[in-house]
Scaffold this active site. Structure first.
Site, short mmCIF file in Angstrom:
data_model
loop_
_atom_site.label_atom_id
_atom_site.label_comp_id
_atom_site.label_asym_id
_atom_site.label_seq_id
_atom_site.Cartn_x
_atom_site.Cartn_y
_atom_site.Cartn_z
N ASN A 63 -12.38 -2.63 4.07
CA ASN A 63 -13.36 -1.55 4.13
C ASN A 63 -14.36 -1.69 2.99
O ASN A 63 -13.96 -1.93 1.85
CB ASN A 63 -12.66 -0.19 4.04
CG ASN A 63 -11.67 0.01 5.17
OD1 ASN A 63 -11.87 -0.50 6.27
ND2 ASN A 63 -10.60 0.75 4.91
N HIS A 99 -10.32 -5.09 -1.57
CA HIS A 99 -8.93 -5.33 -1.13
C HIS A 99 -8.89 -5.54 0.37
O HIS A 99 -9.73 -5.04 1.11
CB HIS A 99 -8.03 -4.14 -1.51
CG HIS A 99 -8.57 -2.82 -1.06
ND1 HIS A 99 -9.51 -2.13 -1.78
CD2 HIS A 99 -8.30 -2.07 0.03
CE1 HIS A 99 -9.80 -1.00 -1.16
NE2 HIS A 99 -9.10 -0.94 -0.05
N PHE A 100 -7.88 -6.28 0.78
CA PHE A 100 -7.65 -6.55 2.20
C PHE A 100 -6.34 -5.91 2.60
O PHE A 100 -5.31 -6.11 1.96
CB PHE A 100 -7.63 -8.07 2.45
CG PHE A 100 -8.97 -8.68 2.16
CD1 PHE A 100 -9.94 -8.79 3.14
CD2 PHE A 100 -9.29 -9.07 0.86
CE1 PHE A 100 -11.19 -9.29 2.84
CE2 PHE A 100 -10.54 -9.58 0.56
CZ PHE A 100 -11.50 -9.69 1.55
N ASP A 120 0.87 -1.19 0.00
CA ASP A 120 0.00 0.00 0.00
C ASP A 120 0.89 1.22 0.00
O ASP A 120 1.82 1.33 0.81
CB ASP A 120 -0.90 -0.02 1.24
CG ASP A 120 -1.95 1.08 1.20
OD1 ASP A 120 -1.57 2.26 1.03
OD2 ASP A 120 -3.14 0.77 1.36
N ILE A 121 0.61 2.12 -0.94
CA ILE A 121 1.46 3.29 -1.13
C ILE A 121 1.51 4.17 0.12
O ILE A 121 2.49 4.86 0.37
CB ILE A 121 1.01 4.07 -2.39
CG1 ILE A 121 2.15 4.86 -2.98
CG2 ILE A 121 -0.21 4.91 -2.13
CD1 ILE A 121 3.21 4.00 -3.63
P1 AMP Z 1 -9.33 1.91 1.26
O1 AMP Z 1 -9.38 3.27 1.87
O2 AMP Z 1 -9.64 0.79 2.22
O3 AMP Z 1 -10.19 1.84 0.01
O4 AMP Z 1 -7.84 1.66 0.84
C1 AMP Z 1 -7.31 2.04 -0.39
C2 AMP Z 1 -5.84 2.01 -0.24
O5 AMP Z 1 -5.25 2.00 -1.52
C3 AMP Z 1 -5.25 3.21 0.51
O6 AMP Z 1 -4.65 2.76 1.70
C4 AMP Z 1 -4.24 3.79 -0.49
O7 AMP Z 1 -3.04 4.20 0.13
C5 AMP Z 1 -4.01 2.63 -1.41
N1 AMP Z 1 -3.59 3.00 -2.76
C6 AMP Z 1 -4.19 3.87 -3.60
N2 AMP Z 1 -3.54 3.93 -4.77
C7 AMP Z 1 -2.50 3.05 -4.68
C8 AMP Z 1 -1.46 2.64 -5.57
N3 AMP Z 1 -1.33 3.16 -6.80
N4 AMP Z 1 -0.57 1.74 -5.13
C9 AMP Z 1 -0.67 1.22 -3.91
N5 AMP Z 1 -1.64 1.54 -3.02
C10 AMP Z 1 -2.54 2.45 -3.40
#
Ligand code: AMP
Ligand code: ZN
Length: 142
Positions: free
Chosen positions: A87, A100-101, A30-31
């Site tokens: 979420n 996603h998990f 996760d970024i």
């Molecule tokens: P959520 O808020 O549960 O939908 O989590 C989405 C997650 O995706 C967040 O924690 C972001 O940091 C992550 N995210 C968004 N774009 C990217 C990306 N390009 N690469 C890796 N993680 C990402």
């Protein structure tokens, strides 16, 4: 799905720090790195949230999570535990609408991750809990 950021990661159209993939899932950092090693596990098939899984895909995805979680934990001796979160819906903090998990390694109780469950047990009578229980039960199999 064409414009989904995680589908683009699956297709390698945008880069990711992938730690595992096979025909069913992809796991990548996760970024945001809520804590170091914070990893996302996604089904390669685009589905928006937990409500869209059929049993087969759920089994296939969940079956892979412990192995990935063990590898994340083994990657750093300071990792003492892990929160696994999923979420669903904007109200539940979902911001990317491809299921996603989150695997969030935990280092100390005072690291950068917080999760708060209020204890509301004194606000519900046994009758209210029974009504909630029955309502959920009635919808099993919907
Ligand atoms: P959520 O808020 O549960 O939908 O989590 C989405 C997650 O995706 C967040 O924690 C972001 O940091 C992550 N995210 C968004 N774009 C990217 C990306 N390009 N690469 C890796 N993680 C990402
Ligand atoms: Zn997608």
């Amino acid at each position: 799905m064409k414009d989904c950021i995680f589908c683009k990661i699956v297709r390698n159209e945008i880069p990711s720090y992938t730690v595992y993939e096979d025909d069913i899932v992809k796991a990548f950092l996760d970024i945001s790195q809520g804590t170091p090693g914070h990893t996302l596990v996604i089904p390669k098939k685009h589905i928006a949230n937990i409500f869209e899984y059929d049993e087969e895909l759920a089994s296939e995805v969940f079956a892979r999570i412990p192995k990935i979680a063990r590898a994340v934990k083994a990657s750093n001796p300071d990792i003492k535990g892990m929160n696994i979160l999923n979420n669903n819906g904007q109200v539940a903090y979902q911001s990317v609408f491809h299921s996603h998990f989150h695997l969030v390694p935990r280092y100390t109780s005072n690291d950068d991750f917080k999760m708060i469950f209020k204890d509301n047990s004194n606000k519900y009578s046994p009758d209210q809990l029974k009504a909630i229980q029955e309502s959920i039960e009635q919808h099993m199999g919907d």
